[in-house]
Motif scaffolding. Structure first.
Motif, mmCIF file in Angstrom:
data_model
loop_
_atom_site.group_PDB
_atom_site.id
_atom_site.type_symbol
_atom_site.label_atom_id
_atom_site.label_comp_id
_atom_site.label_asym_id
_atom_site.label_seq_id
_atom_site.Cartn_x
_atom_site.Cartn_y
_atom_site.Cartn_z
ATOM 1 N N ILE A 87 -16.992 -56.832 80.008
ATOM 2 C CA ILE A 87 -15.813 -56.400 80.762
ATOM 3 C C ILE A 87 -15.662 -54.883 80.695
ATOM 4 O O ILE A 87 -15.393 -54.220 81.707
ATOM 5 C CB ILE A 87 -14.545 -57.089 80.229
ATOM 6 N N GLY A 127 -18.507 -53.257 82.669
ATOM 7 C CA GLY A 127 -18.336 -53.551 84.088
ATOM 8 C C GLY A 127 -17.189 -52.782 84.719
ATOM 9 O O GLY A 127 -17.146 -52.620 85.947
ATOM 10 N N SER A 128 -16.266 -52.286 83.889
ATOM 11 C CA SER A 128 -15.121 -51.523 84.396
ATOM 12 C C SER A 128 -15.423 -50.034 84.533
ATOM 13 O O SER A 128 -14.642 -49.299 85.149
ATOM 14 C CB SER A 128 -13.913 -51.710 83.465
ATOM 15 N N THR A 138 -21.416 -64.576 80.806
ATOM 16 C CA THR A 138 -21.715 -63.457 81.694
ATOM 17 C C THR A 138 -22.385 -62.351 80.895
ATOM 18 O O THR A 138 -21.890 -61.933 79.846
ATOM 19 C CB THR A 138 -20.420 -62.912 82.327
ATOM 20 N N ALA A 196 -22.178 -58.136 84.661
ATOM 21 C CA ALA A 196 -20.866 -57.503 84.755
ATOM 22 C C ALA A 196 -20.983 -56.101 85.348
ATOM 23 O O ALA A 196 -20.128 -55.667 86.131
ATOM 24 C CB ALA A 196 -20.210 -57.437 83.372
ATOM 25 N N GLY A 206 -19.310 -54.761 88.625
ATOM 26 C CA GLY A 206 -18.518 -53.535 88.530
ATOM 27 C C GLY A 206 -18.932 -52.496 89.558
ATOM 28 O O GLY A 206 -18.092 -51.793 90.129
ATOM 29 N N GLN A 263 -17.552 -53.429 92.766
ATOM 30 C CA GLN A 263 -16.115 -53.198 92.780
ATOM 31 C C GLN A 263 -15.780 -51.821 93.335
ATOM 32 O O GLN A 263 -14.710 -51.611 93.915
ATOM 33 C CB GLN A 263 -15.547 -53.353 91.360
ATOM 34 N N THR A 302 -15.711 -58.095 94.304
ATOM 35 C CA THR A 302 -16.184 -58.639 93.027
ATOM 36 C C THR A 302 -16.528 -60.119 93.134
ATOM 37 O O THR A 302 -17.494 -60.586 92.523
ATOM 38 C CB THR A 302 -15.134 -58.423 91.927
ATOM 39 N N LEU A 309 -13.767 -63.989 86.982
ATOM 40 C CA LEU A 309 -14.382 -62.721 86.605
ATOM 41 C C LEU A 309 -13.747 -61.565 87.368
ATOM 42 O O LEU A 309 -13.590 -60.456 86.830
ATOM 43 C CB LEU A 309 -15.886 -62.768 86.874
ATOM 44 N N SER A 310 -13.386 -61.811 88.609
ATOM 45 C CA SER A 310 -12.709 -60.792 89.404
ATOM 46 C C SER A 310 -11.394 -60.383 88.747
ATOM 47 O O SER A 310 -11.047 -59.203 88.705
ATOM 48 C CB SER A 310 -12.453 -61.321 90.818
ATOM 49 N N LEU A 326 -12.204 -58.274 85.408
ATOM 50 C CA LEU A 326 -12.680 -56.927 85.688
ATOM 51 C C LEU A 326 -11.619 -56.072 86.370
ATOM 52 O O LEU A 326 -11.652 -54.846 86.280
ATOM 53 C CB LEU A 326 -13.936 -56.979 86.569
#
Length: 291
Positions: free
Chosen positions: A94, A97-98, A162, A167, A171, A174, A188, A205-206, A209
């Motif tokens: 997470i 992925g951010s 995941t 991720a 990301g 995104q 996402t 997951l959307s 994230l």
């Protein structure tokens, strides 16, 4: 901004933040219909701040999962044996992925807040990304008709399975949602479906994230434009919009997860195409201006 305008915008944000229809696009359309200057920095900041309400709804809805992941991640930082816990790895997934949207958002902040604030971008984003979501949804549907081996990439997954690479790819996708009309959840979810996740997991997951990204964006806008929001929009309307987006957002999350467990994204795709096409026609005909 009047209190009723703030409530309406809060409702729009709460409904659309997690549906793959673009909350920014719908807020832009609603603000325009209200006669607001959509590229005004105060309105841009207001839009980002009320998103925190919808994000708070996601935190509350998934609090049990979030707290479990946080505990596993913190424990893993100090105890090597705890790093075998899938939740520890998911915590890193997470975080990593951010990162892409945070970097891109900061580097192109001024352009995103001004250059992309056009109804043409909203229309194009709604229409073009509909094709991507359609392709992703049908790809996932084809995978679901197969019977994969338990260890295959297409086998049923859980959140904490995941990988960091997956991720990160989601990301990166995104970042496309910084274009109004694309939709953060639409981007996402599409990425998750292309990676072989089922609709429910891709949607979950959307949410995960989106929490770090939108909290950071809303907080940054609120702090950096504190005086501007107070002068152009007002903090009382802003708080009203934030609270309303929280209440409606919570209901929206529960409904969406139940909906995608039994239905495809086709209804959202058709809706996006209709709204995007209507905006394009109105722009071409000169009935509404681009800004």
């Amino acid at each position: 901004m009047s209190w009723w305008e703030a409530l309406i915008l809060g409702i729009v944000e709460g409904i659309t933040e997690y549906l793959p229809v673009s909350s920014t696009g719908h807020l832009t359309i609603t603000e325009y219909l209200m006669g607001k200057q959509i590229d005004d920095i105060g309105m841009v900041a207001f839009t980002a701040v009320i998103q925190i309400g919808a994000i708070a709804a996601a935190v509350l809805y998934f609090w049990t999962d979030i707290w479990r992941i946080i505990k596993a991640w913190v424990t893993g930082l100090f105890h090597k044996s705890a790093r075998r816990n899938p939740d520890y790895r998911f915590g890193w997934a997470i975080i990593i992925g951010s990162v892409p949207i945070a970097v891109v958002g900061l580097l192109f902040k001024d352009f995103i807040e001004t250059g992309l604030r056009s109804m043409w971008f909203v229309a194009a984003g709604l229409v073009v990304w509909s094709a991507v979501l359609f392709a992703a949804d049908h790809y996932a549907a084809r995978l679901a008709t197969k019977t994969p081996a338990p260890d295959s990439p297409q086998a049923t997954k859980t959140d904490n399975e995941t990988t960091v690479i997956q991720a990160l790819l989601i990301g990166l996708m995104q970042c496309v949602s910084l274009i109004p009309g694309v939709s953060r959840s639409g981007a996402t979810i599409s990425a998750g479906l292309f990676l072989g996740f089922d609709r429910v997991l891709a949607t979950r997951l959307s949410f995960f994230l989106g929490i770090p990204a939108l909290v950071a964006a809303g907080t940054l806008e609120g702090v950096s434009n504190f005086d501007t929001i107070g002068a152009t929009v007002g903090w009382v309307p802003t708080i009203l919009g934030l609270v309303m987006s929280f209440v409606i957002g919570y209901v929206s999350i529960a409904w969406l997860l139940k909906f995608v467990s039994k239905h495809s994204f086709n209804s959202f795709i058709i809706y996006r195409l209709c709204i995007g096409g209507l905006i394009a026609v109105l722009l071409i005909s000169g009935i509404i201006p681009a800004n």
